[in-house]
Design a protein around this motif. Structure first.
Motif, PDB file in Angstrom:
ATOM      1  N   LEU A 217       0.841  -1.192   0.000  1.00 47.51           N
ATOM      2  CA  LEU A 217       0.000   0.000   0.000  1.00 47.51           C
ATOM      3  C   LEU A 217       0.879   1.246   0.000  1.00 47.51           C
ATOM      4  N   PRO A 218       0.325   2.389  -0.383  1.00 48.40           N
ATOM      5  CA  PRO A 218       1.104   3.637  -0.289  1.00 48.40           C
ATOM      6  C   PRO A 218       1.510   3.898   1.158  1.00 48.40           C
ATOM      7  N   GLU A 219       2.641   4.547   1.327  1.00 50.27           N
ATOM      8  CA  GLU A 219       3.103   4.858   2.671  1.00 50.27           C
ATOM      9  C   GLU A 219       2.133   5.790   3.388  1.00 50.27           C
ATOM     10  N   ILE A 220       2.196   5.766   4.705  1.00 49.80           N
ATOM     11  CA  ILE A 220       1.329   6.620   5.513  1.00 49.80           C
ATOM     12  C   ILE A 220       1.784   8.066   5.410  1.00 49.80           C
ATOM     13  N   GLY A 221       0.822   8.943   5.164  1.00 58.77           N
ATOM     14  CA  GLY A 221       1.142  10.365   5.122  1.00 58.77           C
ATOM     15  C   GLY A 221       0.889  11.032   6.462  1.00 58.77           C
ATOM     16  N   GLU A 222      -0.152  10.615   7.135  1.00 60.32           N
ATOM     17  CA  GLU A 222      -0.498  11.210   8.426  1.00 60.32           C
ATOM     18  C   GLU A 222      -1.116  10.126   9.305  1.00 60.32           C
ATOM     19  N   ARG A 223      -0.714  10.120  10.571  1.00 60.57           N
ATOM     20  CA  ARG A 223      -1.228   9.131  11.525  1.00 60.57           C
ATOM     21  C   ARG A 223      -1.658   9.845  12.793  1.00 60.57           C
ATOM     22  N   THR A 224      -2.813   9.461  13.299  1.00 64.67           N
ATOM     23  CA  THR A 224      -3.279   9.995  14.578  1.00 64.67           C
ATOM     24  C   THR A 224      -3.637   8.832  15.485  1.00 64.67           C
ATOM     25  N   VAL A 225      -3.049   8.815  16.677  1.00 65.92           N
ATOM     26  CA  VAL A 225      -3.251   7.731  17.628  1.00 65.92           C
ATOM     27  C   VAL A 225      -3.872   8.305  18.896  1.00 65.92           C
ATOM     28  N   CYS A 226      -4.885   7.626  19.385  1.00 66.01           N
ATOM     29  CA  CYS A 226      -5.641   8.104  20.545  1.00 66.01           C
ATOM     30  C   CYS A 226      -5.719   7.026  21.612  1.00 66.01           C
ATOM     31  N   PRO A 275      -1.327   6.969  29.827  1.00 67.50           N
ATOM     32  CA  PRO A 275      -1.583   8.122  28.960  1.00 67.50           C
ATOM     33  C   PRO A 275      -2.616   9.095  29.501  1.00 67.50           C
ATOM     34  N   LEU A 276      -3.542   8.594  30.339  1.00 64.99           N
ATOM     35  CA  LEU A 276      -4.592   9.465  30.855  1.00 64.99           C
ATOM     36  C   LEU A 276      -4.327   9.928  32.284  1.00 64.99           C
ATOM     37  N   GLY A 277      -3.317   9.374  32.920  1.00 63.79           N
ATOM     38  CA  GLY A 277      -2.982   9.792  34.269  1.00 63.79           C
ATOM     39  C   GLY A 277      -3.849   9.169  35.352  1.00 63.79           C
ATOM     40  N   THR A 278      -5.077   8.844  35.028  1.00 61.94           N
ATOM     41  CA  THR A 278      -5.989   8.248  35.998  1.00 61.94           C
ATOM     42  C   THR A 278      -6.446   6.879  35.505  1.00 61.94           C
ATOM     43  N   LYS A 279      -6.858   6.045  36.450  1.00 60.81           N
ATOM     44  CA  LYS A 279      -7.242   4.678  36.135  1.00 60.81           C
ATOM     45  C   LYS A 279      -8.661   4.621  35.583  1.00 60.81           C
ATOM     46  N   HIS A 280      -8.840   3.817  34.531  1.00 64.01           N
ATOM     47  CA  HIS A 280     -10.159   3.559  33.962  1.00 64.01           C
ATOM     48  C   HIS A 280     -10.354   2.044  33.859  1.00 64.01           C
ATOM     49  N   PRO A 281     -11.564   1.565  34.062  1.00 66.18           N
ATOM     50  CA  PRO A 281     -11.796   0.121  33.983  1.00 66.18           C
ATOM     51  C   PRO A 281     -11.382  -0.489  32.647  1.00 66.18           C
ATOM     52  N   TRP A 282     -11.582   0.271  31.571  1.00 62.60           N
ATOM     53  CA  TRP A 282     -11.207  -0.189  30.238  1.00 62.60           C
ATOM     54  C   TRP A 282     -10.487   0.918  29.482  1.00 62.60           C
ATOM     55  N   ASN A 283      -9.563   0.510  28.624  1.00 67.14           N
ATOM     56  CA  ASN A 283      -8.800   1.453  27.812  1.00 67.14           C
ATOM     57  C   ASN A 283      -8.898   1.046  26.347  1.00 67.14           C
ATOM     58  N   ALA A 284      -9.033   2.034  25.483  1.00 68.91           N
ATOM     59  CA  ALA A 284      -9.086   1.777  24.040  1.00 68.91           C
ATOM     60  C   ALA A 284      -7.938   2.507  23.360  1.00 68.91           C
ATOM     61  N   LEU A 285      -7.248   1.818  22.484  1.00 65.75           N
ATOM     62  CA  LEU A 285      -6.170   2.391  21.682  1.00 65.75           C
ATOM     63  C   LEU A 285      -6.644   2.401  20.240  1.00 65.75           C
ATOM     64  N   ILE A 286      -6.730   3.589  19.672  1.00 68.12           N
ATOM     65  CA  ILE A 286      -7.321   3.733  18.342  1.00 68.12           C
ATOM     66  C   ILE A 286      -6.321   4.442  17.433  1.00 68.12           C
ATOM     67  N   GLU A 287      -6.213   3.950  16.210  1.00 69.08           N
ATOM     68  CA  GLU A 287      -5.304   4.577  15.242  1.00 69.08           C
ATOM     69  C   GLU A 287      -6.024   4.828  13.923  1.00 69.08           C
ATOM     70  N   TRP A 288      -5.823   6.025  13.393  1.00 70.34           N
ATOM     71  CA  TRP A 288      -6.326   6.388  12.075  1.00 70.34           C
ATOM     72  C   TRP A 288      -5.136   6.786  11.203  1.00 70.34           C
ATOM     73  N   ALA A 294      -3.288  11.626   0.172  1.00 74.15           N
ATOM     74  CA  ALA A 294      -4.613  12.078   0.583  1.00 74.15           C
ATOM     75  C   ALA A 294      -4.564  13.465   1.204  1.00 74.15           C
ATOM     76  N   GLU A 295      -5.734  14.048   1.342  1.00 72.15           N
ATOM     77  CA  GLU A 295      -5.808  15.369   1.965  1.00 72.15           C
ATOM     78  C   GLU A 295      -5.412  15.282   3.436  1.00 72.15           C
ATOM     79  N   THR A 296      -4.899  16.378   3.973  1.00 72.81           N
ATOM     80  CA  THR A 296      -4.478  16.399   5.368  1.00 72.81           C
ATOM     81  C   THR A 296      -5.648  16.808   6.263  1.00 72.81           C
ATOM     82  N   GLY A 297      -5.329  17.098   7.520  1.00 71.45           N
ATOM     83  CA  GLY A 297      -6.378  17.486   8.455  1.00 71.45           C
ATOM     84  C   GLY A 297      -6.956  16.325   9.231  1.00 71.45           C
ATOM     85  N   LEU A 298      -6.239  15.210   9.277  1.00 71.78           N
ATOM     86  CA  LEU A 298      -6.742  14.034   9.981  1.00 71.78           C
ATOM     87  C   LEU A 298      -6.933  14.315  11.464  1.00 71.78           C
ATOM     88  N   ALA A 299      -5.974  15.010  12.081  1.00 73.54           N
ATOM     89  CA  ALA A 299      -6.049  15.260  13.521  1.00 73.54           C
ATOM     90  C   ALA A 299      -7.328  16.013  13.887  1.00 73.54           C
TER      91      ALA A 299
END
Length: 482
Positions: A217-226, A275-288, A294-299
């Motif tokens: 696939l084409p290389e990644i131009g922009e990545r946002t991780v949450c 990453p959030l500093g405080t404890k949560h029962p569940w954590n989700a790691l999401i990547e776009w 492609a056009e920018t502005g992903l963040a």
């Protein structure tokens, strides 16, 4: 000369001094699986240099009735590349066959030999401003042949599919030594069965993968991780659905982990931070991600999605990685769960899947059942929520004896978990394969019609039963062991 002596002499003539060894020290690292649960013996370690040598060796093995156990990087999770204790099989290493035969930037394909390491392919693609869309924790040792043979998954299946979806063409040596050559990638080809798909995921029981043509696939131009915090796994599932609806075509991965797993990782990595500093029962790691073209502005788009999720009560807090270094640190937390658990003590690991829409309910149902049925244990589920596959681990009670616990209560626990998964119409092996670890469980729980078809295919292609015996395909009832 004995039959073994004649075989070894002929094999050495085919493979040369670099291609065959019986040296105990040289073979030892490859006779135990990555998890350390299975150790076997081998007649010799064969390391062919090319497909022609594999073909000649297979023909020789057929003549002398010598079993063959193919092996890639020896990073499998189900003991599928470890010989048994009989010591009469050849351990066939594909690691010398490590050439990238062609990397076509126009068609965005790579033709690789079976021994190419995943990370090597990723780096070669990156040099051409391309990428291979499959990654996993063992990328520094896992080989292309092994990934194909087990139909490996990883963290990007949500968007790009498992290894099966990446294979455009295949080359393999069949049990009679014939070379199946279907490396040419064709978008349309209706000349009968798609035989390469039969070989993908067959764990070396039907054919030995020697090369493949893979999509890039084409290389990644922009990545946002949450990193997001949720109160329940059901809330995390609702967050996933929201993200898919709003920005699903750009979402590369959606991983979840409970507070217990994150705490274990933070204890294991002294410099790591929540990453959030405080404890949560569940954590989700999401990547776009978006490609460079492609056009920018992903963040900004991601921020809008997270704000709307917060307003809808689908998360309690979230943090977006400020740069690539921080994004990698988020992923390091996820990738360190397995070694962090090992540091705690024994555990039974289950690689399971249920229909994606049912996974949150399954976890809510299964965790308390397991912990009530086996007092002192801790059940944790983490992984690829987006594609309905989690790693359901049951940690042993404090003080449990490693080794003994797995062979006794641990075995009972696994059967209990697999029974639960089967009742939820799921699979006891989502991405790690069956190998020898789960073969009896597949025989116990598998659909009889499907199992019978598997045996017929195995018997038709490998009538002598020499290709990776004792793996994947359960023995028919009353037939005895192979």
């Amino acid at each position: 000369m004995t039959n073994s002596d004649e075989f070894l002499l002929a094999a050495s003539e085919i493979l040369g001094p670099k291609g065959l060894t019986r040296d105990t020290a040289a073979m030892a690292p490859w006779l135990t699986d990555w998890r350390g649960r299975f150790t076997g013996r081998a007649l010799a370690l064969a390391s062919p240099a090319d497909t022609g040598e594999v073909s000649q060796l297979v023909q020789l093995c057929a003549q002398h009735c010598v079993p063959i156990v193919p092996q890639g990087g020896n990073s499998g999770m189900s003991g599928g590349a470890t010989p048994d204790e009989n010591g009469n099989a050849v351990l066939l290493s594909l690691r010398r066959m490590n050439a990238i035969r062609e990397l076509d930037t126009g068609d965005m394909t790579a033709t690789c030999e079976a021994g190419v390491i995943l990370q090597t392919l990723q780096e070669a693609a990156a040099d051409e401003r391309l990428r291979f869309p499959l990654t996993l924790g063992g990328k520094g040792s896992a080989t292309i042949g092994g990934l194909i043979s087990t139909n490996a998954g990883g963290t990007q299946v949500l968007r790009h599919g498992s290894m099966r979806a990446q294979v455009l063409g295949l080359e393999a040596v069949m049990p009679d030594g014939a070379v199946f050559d279907a490396l040419t990638p064709l978008k349309k080809d209706n000349r009968g069965f798609d035989l390469k798909q039969l070989l993908i995921g067959s764990e070396g029981t039907l054919g030995i993968v020697t090369a493949a043509t893979l999509r890039l696939l084409p290389e990644i131009g922009e990545r946002t991780v949450c990193w997001a915090g949720c109160e329940t796994i059901a809330q995390a599932r609702d967050l996933l659905v929201h993200c898919e609806r709003e920005l699903g075509d750009l979402m590369e991965g959606f991983e979840v982990m409970p507070a217990h797993s994150l705490a274990a990782v933070l204890d294991h990595l002294p410099d790591a931070r929540n990453p959030l500093g405080t404890k949560h029962p569940w954590n989700a790691l999401i990547e776009w991600v978006v490609p460079r073209s492609a056009e920018t502005g992903l963040a900004a788009k991601v921020e809008a999605v997270l704000e709307s999720a917060l307003d809808a009560g689908l998360l309690t807090d979230a943090a977006i990685a400020a740069n690539e270094t921080q994004a990698d640190s988020f992923w390091l937390l996820r990738d360190t769960i397995a070694p962090a658990e090992r540091a705690i003590g024994p555990a039974m690991q289950h690689d399971i899947s249920v229909p994606p829409a049912q996974m949150a309910r399954f976890i809510e149902d299964a965790v308390p059942q397991v912990e009530a049925r086996f007092p002192g244990t801790t059940a944790v589920a983490f992984g690829h929520l987006g594609d309905g596959n989690v790693h359901f681990h049951v940690l042993a009670p404090k003080g449990a004896a490693a080794g003994l616990w797995e062979r006794t209560e641990g075995k009972t626990i696994s059967m209990f978990v697999h029974d639960l998964v089967t009742r939820w119409h799921g699979s006891i092996s989502a991405e790690h394969g069956i190998g020898q670890m789960k073969r009896d469980e597949l025989a116990r729980l598998g659909d009889p019609v499907a199992l019978a078809l598997m045996r017929r295919v195995k018997n038709a292609l490998d009538p002598q039963g020499l290709f990776n015996p004792g793996k994947l395909v359960p023995v028919a009832p009353g037939a005895g062991s192979d």
